[in-house]
Scaffold this active site. Structure first.
Site, PDB file in Angstrom:
ATOM      1  N   GLU A  94      -2.996  -4.564  -3.165  1.00  0.00           N
ATOM      2  CA  GLU A  94      -3.485  -5.499  -4.187  1.00  0.00           C
ATOM      3  C   GLU A  94      -3.551  -4.823  -5.555  1.00  0.00           C
ATOM      4  O   GLU A  94      -3.170  -5.405  -6.571  1.00  0.00           O
ATOM      5  CB  GLU A  94      -4.897  -6.001  -3.824  1.00  0.00           C
ATOM      6  CG  GLU A  94      -4.965  -6.814  -2.546  1.00  0.00           C
ATOM      7  CD  GLU A  94      -5.206  -5.964  -1.294  1.00  0.00           C
ATOM      8  OE1 GLU A  94      -4.731  -4.808  -1.246  1.00  0.00           O
ATOM      9  OE2 GLU A  94      -5.860  -6.456  -0.374  1.00  0.00           O
ATOM     10  N   CYS A 126     -10.572  -3.455  -4.380  1.00  0.00           N
ATOM     11  CA  CYS A 126      -9.581  -4.438  -4.845  1.00  0.00           C
ATOM     12  C   CYS A 126     -10.279  -5.693  -5.356  1.00  0.00           C
ATOM     13  O   CYS A 126      -9.856  -6.297  -6.338  1.00  0.00           O
ATOM     14  CB  CYS A 126      -8.587  -4.773  -3.735  1.00  0.00           C
ATOM     15  SG  CYS A 126      -7.476  -3.381  -3.390  1.00  0.00           S
ATOM     16  N   CYS A 143     -10.120  -5.131   0.175  1.00  0.00           N
ATOM     17  CA  CYS A 143     -11.272  -4.217   0.242  1.00  0.00           C
ATOM     18  C   CYS A 143     -12.152  -4.409  -0.997  1.00  0.00           C
ATOM     19  O   CYS A 143     -11.773  -5.083  -1.959  1.00  0.00           O
ATOM     20  CB  CYS A 143     -10.798  -2.768   0.346  1.00  0.00           C
ATOM     21  SG  CYS A 143     -10.191  -2.097  -1.213  1.00  0.00           S
ATOM     22  N   ASN A 160       0.830  -1.211   0.000  1.00  0.00           N
ATOM     23  CA  ASN A 160       0.000   0.000   0.000  1.00  0.00           C
ATOM     24  C   ASN A 160       0.861   1.256   0.000  1.00  0.00           C
ATOM     25  O   ASN A 160       1.915   1.319   0.631  1.00  0.00           O
ATOM     26  CB  ASN A 160      -1.029  -0.004   1.138  1.00  0.00           C
ATOM     27  CG  ASN A 160      -0.464  -0.306   2.498  1.00  0.00           C
ATOM     28  OD1 ASN A 160       0.508  -1.035   2.643  1.00  0.00           O
ATOM     29  ND2 ASN A 160      -1.067   0.254   3.534  1.00  0.00           N
ATOM     30  N   GLU A 209       0.465   5.186   0.683  1.00  0.00           N
ATOM     31  CA  GLU A 209      -0.413   6.212   1.250  1.00  0.00           C
ATOM     32  C   GLU A 209       0.034   7.611   0.847  1.00  0.00           C
ATOM     33  O   GLU A 209       1.094   7.805   0.251  1.00  0.00           O
ATOM     34  CB  GLU A 209      -0.468   6.038   2.772  1.00  0.00           C
ATOM     35  CG  GLU A 209      -1.094   4.690   3.138  1.00  0.00           C
ATOM     36  CD  GLU A 209      -1.321   4.489   4.626  1.00  0.00           C
ATOM     37  OE1 GLU A 209      -0.806   5.294   5.439  1.00  0.00           O
ATOM     38  OE2 GLU A 209      -2.011   3.518   4.971  1.00  0.00           O
ATOM     39  N   CYS A 215      -4.234   0.711  -2.467  1.00  0.00           N
ATOM     40  CA  CYS A 215      -4.045  -0.565  -1.772  1.00  0.00           C
ATOM     41  C   CYS A 215      -2.963  -1.411  -2.440  1.00  0.00           C
ATOM     42  O   CYS A 215      -2.733  -1.317  -3.653  1.00  0.00           O
ATOM     43  CB  CYS A 215      -5.334  -1.373  -1.802  1.00  0.00           C
ATOM     44  SG  CYS A 215      -6.678  -0.657  -0.862  1.00  0.00           S
TER      45      CYS A 215
END
Ligand code: THU
Length: 160
Positions: free
Chosen positions: A75, A115, A112, A62, A64, A73
């Site tokens: 993924e 993803c 999530c 990830n 940020e 994310c």
């Protein structure tokens, strides 16, 4: 009126040592990838390692941003890298591992919704399921296709 029941199959393993070698290596790659996460705001470090049909392993984590909504994310970082650089090669599996300040998560990492949507798109694109291997300290969960985690996903056919 018809009432329908949807069933998903989940395999559970007590530890990585129970996994087949390829899956185990993918989990280790995901754990390794999580160490390079850029997660100064959440402290939640996620690693994703995906296996392509040609044997190449692509890792992501990830990323940020001080503008929180601009992060991405693990993924999708891995998936988009793979799709961008190996557009002809099927994605066959993805391991996901996450840790917080207490270390590896106790319960299996869960992708999530966004993803899951991106994973389903890749399954559709290559007409091939993506096996998800969800890592944790207490158990490892495997689902044979990402779509199991997103029933009624928005797909090309949804565009009408
Ligand atoms: N995160 C992921 O990398 N993957 C997921 O599927 C869920 C959440 C990241 C996004 C953010 O950097 C941090 O975890 C906390 O939500």
């Amino acid at each position: 009126m018809h009432k329908k029941e949807l069933t998903i199959f989940v395999l559970e393993f007590n530890s990585v040592s129970e996994l087949a070698e390829t899956d185990r290596e993918l989990v280790f790659a995901a754990r390794e990838a999580s160490e390079n996460a850029y997660a100064p705001y959440s402290g939640f470090r996620v690693g994703a390692a995906l296996l392509l049909e040609n044997g190449v392993v692509v890792k992501g984590n990830n990323q940020e941003n001080a503008d929180f909504t601009d992060g991405l994310c693990a993924e999708r970082v891995a998936l988009f890298y793979a799709n961008a650089n190996y557009p002809q090669v099927k994605v066959v599996a993805m391991a996901i591992s996450a840790s917080n300040s207490n270390g590896l998560l106790v319960q299996p990492a869960q992708p999530c919704g966004s993803c899951r949507q991106a994973l389903v798109e890749t399954e559709t694109r290559f007409h091939h399921p993506i096996r998800l291997i969800l890592d944790s300290a207490s158990k490892i969960m495997i689902v044979e296709k990402a779509e199991s985690l997103l029933p009624f996903a928005f797909k090309p056919g949804s565009l009408g």
